[in-house]
Motif scaffolding. Structure first.
Motif, mmCIF file in Angstrom:
data_model
loop_
_atom_site.group_PDB
_atom_site.id
_atom_site.type_symbol
_atom_site.label_atom_id
_atom_site.label_comp_id
_atom_site.label_asym_id
_atom_site.label_seq_id
_atom_site.Cartn_x
_atom_site.Cartn_y
_atom_site.Cartn_z
ATOM 1 N N THR A 44 0.856 -1.184 0.000
ATOM 2 C CA THR A 44 0.000 0.000 0.000
ATOM 3 C C THR A 44 0.890 1.231 0.000
ATOM 4 O OG1 THR A 44 -1.794 -1.122 1.170
ATOM 5 C CG2 THR A 44 -1.764 1.282 1.282
ATOM 6 N N VAL A 45 0.575 2.171 -0.893
ATOM 7 C CA VAL A 45 1.317 3.424 -0.982
ATOM 8 C C VAL A 45 0.336 4.568 -0.735
ATOM 9 C CG1 VAL A 45 2.629 4.966 -2.511
ATOM 10 C CG2 VAL A 45 2.995 2.493 -2.620
ATOM 11 N N GLU A 46 0.672 5.411 0.242
ATOM 12 C CA GLU A 46 -0.127 6.600 0.546
ATOM 13 C C GLU A 46 0.359 7.742 -0.346
ATOM 14 O OE1 GLU A 46 -2.498 6.874 3.218
ATOM 15 O OE2 GLU A 46 -2.245 4.761 3.746
ATOM 16 N N ILE A 47 -0.585 8.419 -0.994
ATOM 17 C CA ILE A 47 -0.272 9.552 -1.862
ATOM 18 C C ILE A 47 -1.053 10.755 -1.339
ATOM 19 C CG2 ILE A 47 -0.435 10.506 -4.205
ATOM 20 C CD1 ILE A 47 1.342 8.124 -4.334
ATOM 21 N N ASN A 48 -0.372 11.863 -1.137
ATOM 22 C CA ASN A 48 -1.034 13.108 -0.747
ATOM 23 C C ASN A 48 -1.072 14.040 -1.937
ATOM 24 O OD1 ASN A 48 -1.571 12.530 2.012
ATOM 25 N ND2 ASN A 48 0.593 12.858 2.452
ATOM 26 N N LEU A 49 -2.240 14.625 -2.173
ATOM 27 C CA LEU A 49 -2.427 15.617 -3.224
ATOM 28 C C LEU A 49 -2.615 16.960 -2.548
ATOM 29 C CD1 LEU A 49 -5.180 13.752 -5.305
ATOM 30 C CD2 LEU A 49 -2.712 13.472 -5.429
ATOM 31 N N GLY A 50 -1.888 17.964 -3.019
ATOM 32 C CA GLY A 50 -2.033 19.307 -2.474
ATOM 33 C C GLY A 50 -2.239 20.288 -3.600
ATOM 34 N N GLU A 51 -2.004 21.542 -3.304
ATOM 35 C CA GLU A 51 -2.164 22.565 -4.331
ATOM 36 C C GLU A 51 -1.031 22.442 -5.348
ATOM 37 O OE1 GLU A 51 -4.980 23.394 -4.187
ATOM 38 O OE2 GLU A 51 -5.541 23.743 -2.119
ATOM 39 N N ARG A 68 -1.720 -0.998 -3.956
ATOM 40 C CA ARG A 68 -2.941 -0.294 -3.551
ATOM 41 C C ARG A 68 -2.536 1.137 -3.227
ATOM 42 N NH1 ARG A 68 -4.756 -0.353 2.076
ATOM 43 N NH2 ARG A 68 -6.663 0.855 2.172
ATOM 44 N N PHE A 69 -3.007 2.077 -4.043
ATOM 45 C CA PHE A 69 -2.741 3.495 -3.817
ATOM 46 C C PHE A 69 -3.901 4.063 -3.001
ATOM 47 C CE2 PHE A 69 -0.651 2.505 -7.864
ATOM 48 C CZ PHE A 69 0.634 2.996 -7.640
ATOM 49 N N VAL A 70 -3.579 4.693 -1.886
ATOM 50 C CA VAL A 70 -4.573 5.386 -1.072
ATOM 51 C C VAL A 70 -4.265 6.869 -1.241
ATOM 52 C CG1 VAL A 70 -5.548 5.708 1.220
ATOM 53 C CG2 VAL A 70 -4.722 3.439 0.527
ATOM 54 N N ILE A 71 -5.189 7.582 -1.887
ATOM 55 C CA ILE A 71 -4.948 8.950 -2.313
ATOM 56 C C ILE A 71 -5.763 9.911 -1.454
ATOM 57 C CG2 ILE A 71 -5.026 10.519 -4.282
ATOM 58 C CD1 ILE A 71 -5.355 7.050 -5.260
ATOM 59 N N HIS A 72 -5.061 10.834 -0.775
ATOM 60 C CA HIS A 72 -5.689 11.818 0.112
ATOM 61 C C HIS A 72 -5.568 13.199 -0.527
ATOM 62 C CE1 HIS A 72 -5.425 8.754 3.280
ATOM 63 N NE2 HIS A 72 -4.163 8.586 2.910
ATOM 64 N N ASN A 73 -6.683 13.855 -0.752
ATOM 65 C CA ASN A 73 -6.647 15.214 -1.288
ATOM 66 C C ASN A 73 -6.623 16.188 -0.117
ATOM 67 O OD1 ASN A 73 -6.930 17.689 -2.515
ATOM 68 N ND2 ASN A 73 -8.555 17.027 -3.902
ATOM 69 N N LYS A 74 -5.459 16.732 0.163
ATOM 70 C CA LYS A 74 -5.262 17.683 1.266
ATOM 71 C C LYS A 74 -5.449 19.128 0.792
ATOM 72 C CE LYS A 74 -3.117 14.475 4.004
ATOM 73 N NZ LYS A 74 -3.587 14.065 5.268
ATOM 74 N N GLY A 75 -5.697 19.313 -0.495
ATOM 75 C CA GLY A 75 -5.839 20.655 -1.063
ATOM 76 C C GLY A 75 -7.274 21.142 -1.057
ATOM 77 N N VAL A 143 -10.506 12.953 -6.934
ATOM 78 C CA VAL A 143 -10.596 13.072 -5.481
ATOM 79 C C VAL A 143 -10.953 14.519 -5.140
ATOM 80 C CG1 VAL A 143 -9.476 12.548 -3.285
ATOM 81 C CG2 VAL A 143 -8.715 11.378 -5.363
ATOM 82 N N GLU A 144 -12.114 14.687 -4.539
ATOM 83 C CA GLU A 144 -12.553 16.019 -4.141
ATOM 84 C C GLU A 144 -11.785 16.478 -2.903
ATOM 85 O OE1 GLU A 144 -16.791 14.963 -4.062
ATOM 86 O OE2 GLU A 144 -17.089 16.379 -5.710
ATOM 87 N N PRO A 145 -11.738 17.792 -2.653
ATOM 88 C CA PRO A 145 -11.003 18.315 -1.498
ATOM 89 C C PRO A 145 -11.443 17.648 -0.190
ATOM 90 C CG PRO A 145 -11.776 20.115 -2.890
ATOM 91 C CD PRO A 145 -12.398 18.851 -3.413
ATOM 92 N N GLY A 146 -10.455 17.270 0.616
ATOM 93 C CA GLY A 146 -10.734 16.661 1.911
ATOM 94 C C GLY A 146 -11.145 15.199 1.850
ATOM 95 N N LYS A 147 -11.209 14.619 0.668
ATOM 96 C CA LYS A 147 -11.646 13.224 0.495
ATOM 97 C C LYS A 147 -10.454 12.306 0.244
ATOM 98 C CE LYS A 147 -16.096 14.297 0.330
ATOM 99 N NZ LYS A 147 -17.059 13.950 1.290
ATOM 100 N N THR A 148 -10.726 11.015 0.350
ATOM 101 C CA THR A 148 -9.738 9.969 0.086
ATOM 102 C C THR A 148 -10.326 9.003 -0.924
ATOM 103 O OG1 THR A 148 -8.778 10.159 2.287
ATOM 104 C CG2 THR A 148 -8.416 8.078 1.147
ATOM 105 N N ALA A 149 -9.503 8.515 -1.842
ATOM 106 C CA ALA A 149 -9.921 7.519 -2.832
ATOM 107 C C ALA A 149 -8.845 6.452 -2.917
ATOM 108 C CB ALA A 149 -10.141 8.170 -4.191
#
Length: 183
Positions: A44-51, A68-75, A143-149
């Motif tokens: 599993t790889v955690e990916i953070n999305l920002g601005e 398995r990519f777990v994508i967090h939209n922090k932007g 991935v919408e802001p504040g959501k995880t996919a």
């Protein structure tokens, strides 16, 4: 049935027969791999999305590995995580622009109310609702802001790929990372 109608029907049948394998294969994978179920992942790889950035900026994967990519939209903006080559991203960016122009996508989210979209800008003419443009490629998630996919993928061969956000302007602003699939 006239000879002309018979010829047209035969030509149509041949065209359909040759296009079916292409259509059937489209949902099963790409030349660099295929979608997988999360329980098949070996990592599993955690990916953070920002601005306009990805964290991490690059990844090394082994051929044959299921990730398995777990994508967090922090932007504060809508972002995409899309696996592919630079050429694939260039083509997908055109589709994403159409979705933005039609109102299907906004800078911060997805329009779920079909009545608020400008269907004349979607390039589908009088196409039935079930065949309209969708964002449902197996190598991509929005991935919408504040959501995880999540996206789980099996990489079947050594290659150089990118993971990118193809929301209009984001790739060009630097929202792209390197994905090296090693033997």
């Amino acid at each position: 049935m006239s000879l002309r109608h018979l010829f047209c029907a035969s030509a149509l049948a041949i065209a359909v027969a040759f296009s079916l394998p292409v259509l059937a294969d489209a949902g099963h994978g790409y030349d660099f791999g295929k979608p997988a179920k999360a329980d098949q992942a070996t990592r599993t790889v955690e990916i953070n999305l920002g601005e306009m950035y990805f964290e991490p900026e690059s990844l090394d994967i082994k051929a044959g590995e299921t990730v398995r990519f777990v994508i967090h939209n922090k932007g504060s903006l809508l972002h995409e995580f899309n696996l592919g080559s630079a050429a694939m991203h260039a083509g997908h960016q055109k589709e994403m622009q159409q979705m933005m122009d039609s109102g299907m996508l906004t800078p911060t989210g997805m329009q779920h109310d079909m009545s608020k979209m400008d269907h004349s800008k979607m390039g589908h003419g009088n196409m039935p609702m079930g065949q309209m443009m969708k964002h449902d490629d197996p190598n991509s998630v929005l991935v919408e802001p504040g959501k995880t996919a999540e996206l789980t993928w099996t990489f079947n061969k050594a290659t150089s790929l990118e993971f990118a956000c193809n929301v209009p302007g984001h790739y060009q602003a630097g929202m792209v990372g390197k994905l090296n699939v090693k033997p």
